[in-house]
Design a protein around this motif. Structure first.
Motif, PDB file in Angstrom:
ATOM      1  N   GLU A 117       1.400 -24.432 -37.794  1.00  9.23           N
ATOM      2  CA  GLU A 117       0.765 -24.913 -38.512  1.00  9.23           C
ATOM      3  C   GLU A 117      -0.551 -24.192 -38.857  1.00  9.23           C
ATOM      4  N   GLU A 120       1.025 -21.956 -41.665  1.00  7.82           N
ATOM      5  CA  GLU A 120       1.026 -22.738 -43.016  1.00  7.82           C
ATOM      6  C   GLU A 120      -0.453 -22.686 -43.628  1.00  7.82           C
ATOM      7  N   SER A 123      -1.400 -19.580 -45.123  1.00 12.93           N
ATOM      8  CA  SER A 123      -0.841 -19.076 -46.176  1.00 12.93           C
ATOM      9  C   SER A 123      -1.003 -19.762 -47.417  1.00 12.93           C
ATOM     10  N   ARG A 124      -1.845 -21.064 -47.381  1.00 12.53           N
ATOM     11  CA  ARG A 124      -2.266 -22.036 -48.625  1.00 12.53           C
ATOM     12  C   ARG A 124      -3.338 -21.203 -48.952  1.00 12.53           C
ATOM     13  N   GLN A 130       1.472 -16.218 -47.925  1.00 11.53           N
ATOM     14  CA  GLN A 130       2.473 -17.025 -48.428  1.00 11.53           C
ATOM     15  C   GLN A 130       3.646 -16.124 -48.911  1.00 11.53           C
TER      16      GLN A 130
ATOM     17  N   THR B 127       0.147 -29.736 -49.109  1.00 15.11           N
ATOM     18  CA  THR B 127       0.909 -29.458 -48.032  1.00 15.11           C
ATOM     19  C   THR B 127       2.073 -30.087 -47.898  1.00 15.11           C
ATOM     20  N   GLN B 130       4.733 -27.763 -49.525  1.00 10.97           N
ATOM     21  CA  GLN B 130       4.624 -26.380 -48.690  1.00 10.97           C
ATOM     22  C   GLN B 130       5.658 -26.689 -47.369  1.00 10.97           C
ATOM     23  N   HIS B 131       5.468 -27.676 -46.776  1.00 13.35           N
ATOM     24  CA  HIS B 131       6.187 -28.081 -45.656  1.00 13.35           C
ATOM     25  C   HIS B 131       7.689 -28.163 -46.092  1.00 13.35           C
ATOM     26  N   HIS B 134       9.354 -25.049 -46.843  1.00 11.98           N
ATOM     27  CA  HIS B 134       9.708 -24.377 -45.416  1.00 11.98           C
ATOM     28  C   HIS B 134      10.815 -25.054 -44.866  1.00 11.98           C
TER      29      HIS B 134
END
Lengths: 239, 239
Positions: A117, A120, A123-124, A130, B127, B130-131, B134
């Motif tokens: 988490e 992530e 990396s935003r 990223q 988000t 992004q999730h 991934h």
DNA sequence: CGTAGTTTTGAGAGGCGTCAAGGAGCGTGG
DNA sequence: CCACGCTCCTTGACGCCTCTCAAAACTACG
């Protein structure tokens, strides 16, 4: 924090050019340090995680050597990879928030724990990170495809030759010899990875020794003729 | 914009629950529309991209059917996957900014073009996206591992049974029959994917027909006994 | 120094690859 | 509409590579 975890910092890690922090600038590195705050020690034979466990973290191998493997309900077993220093373990867990394989230490090892988490989140913020996460996952996909090629189209000697060359190359990238290596896994684990039985692995080793391509003493392997190994891999007879 | 590209919108696409936009809210969908602006038509037999080409975009299959395959210098060939509606193609290109495989349409097809830089940009904002990116990559890794299991530890009949069950299951998820399907690929392509020769594929089909497990007329396959296929996959004799 | 795990090596069997020939389906063109 | 050719598929015969089963040697470790 249990006794097997310790505080660390990417910024002071000598693996940072090989590992997740690759290409990050100093201020980004600082941020990353706040995320990757712990290491964990794994004893030889112990699991970093098992299939079915909840996925929360990726792991970067700091030292030691791992295998990942999947097991089916009917007892089939497949080693899906061997991971060494600087390589990332756990990407398979992202899709279902569950690990889908076991990760076993083949020697006493240490990993850097990276809560996904937070990776992530960071990396935003940092394009560099990223990119890097995406590249790591893509690299794994490409690697898997080349294993599929190996399993789908090569004969036993070609597979083992490719395997040895790959190991030597990765070890060389980490500052070890190009031609000498110590296997951390058993013949059976090599066989599982390469889709052959341990007896066939052993026989193929013997054949390479007979042909003066390598020298073997137990887990120690000396590649005497790299070009010969390359020729074996590319021996078109195919399958 | 050439004649084979057209404007489109994810928000009005009936595949959005199967494809990249899965789980996005309306305002996020709008944003995504601005990124995924075009479609591209690919004729049967033509390449969406080839190995070595510069990687810039991911592609979502809108309609049609693809195979991806890698080819080595010495002419070995391995089909690494078959992609149908809603599935994403091109993830292998991220790591080196070069495509590492060929993507060939097995029937006239249409894909949504997603410039990867913009996907990255947007997934820094949302988000959810992004999730999702991934998870898509992780899913591909997990899928590849199960193919490695198949190639490394199953015999011919087990491989083909697993293949048919997998195809049927994916088609079913797209609203098609669970038990009837039309293969879009040749026996040779199936063989390449499953690590066996086309003659063995053909013989194994014939054996299944003989055992009254399936019915085959050319590319058309009717699964008469799903449980029998499952039993074949799990026939522990292994390898 | 004994025991368990790992590796090597042998002998035999069988699954799948190889080579080859024939057949079926489909698109193209007369 | 039919003939033709091409691609794809099926089937047979044969041989080899790798699996299976088995035993013995070697190493590591307690």
């Amino acid at each position: 924090m249990d006794i097997n975890t310790v505080k660390v910092a990417c910024s002071s890690c000598n693996l940072r050019e090989l590992c997740l922090p690759m290409g990050l600038n100093p201020s980004e590195l600082d941020k990353l340090d706040s995320v990757i705050s712990t290491r964990r020690r794994i004893k030889r034979g112990a699991a970093l995680f098992n299939a079915g466990e909840k996925f929360t973290c990726l792991y970067a191998v700091r030292s030691g050597f791992f295998k990942t493997s999947i097991t089916t309900a009917d007892g089939r077993d497949q080693v899906t990879g061997f991971q060494m220093t600087g390589e990332i373990i756990g990407l398979d867990g992202i899709v279902n928030d569950l690990h889908s394989c076991d990760a076993i230490a083949l020697e006493d090892a240490e990993v850097c724990v990276m809560p996904f988490e937070q990776v992530e989140e960071l990396s935003r913020e940092f394009t560099t990170l990223q990119h890097h996460v995406h590249k790591i996952m893509s690299r794994e996909i490409v690697r898997d495809h080349s294993v599929m090629l190996l399993l789908g189209s090569m004969r036993a000697d070609e597979r083992l030759a490719a395997f040895l060359l790959n190991l030597a190359q990765r070890l060389h990238a980490r500052g070890f010899s190009q031609s000498e290596l110590v296997l951390r896994m058993t013949r059976e684990e090599i066989g599982s990875y390469l889709g052959m039985k341990l007896e066939t692995v052993s026989r193929t080793f013997s054949k390479f020794v007979e042909d003066d391509v390598i020298e073997v003493r137990q887990r120690y392997v000396h590649i005497k003729n790299t070009d010969a190994l390359r020729l074996i891999v590319n021996a078109t007879p195919g399958r």
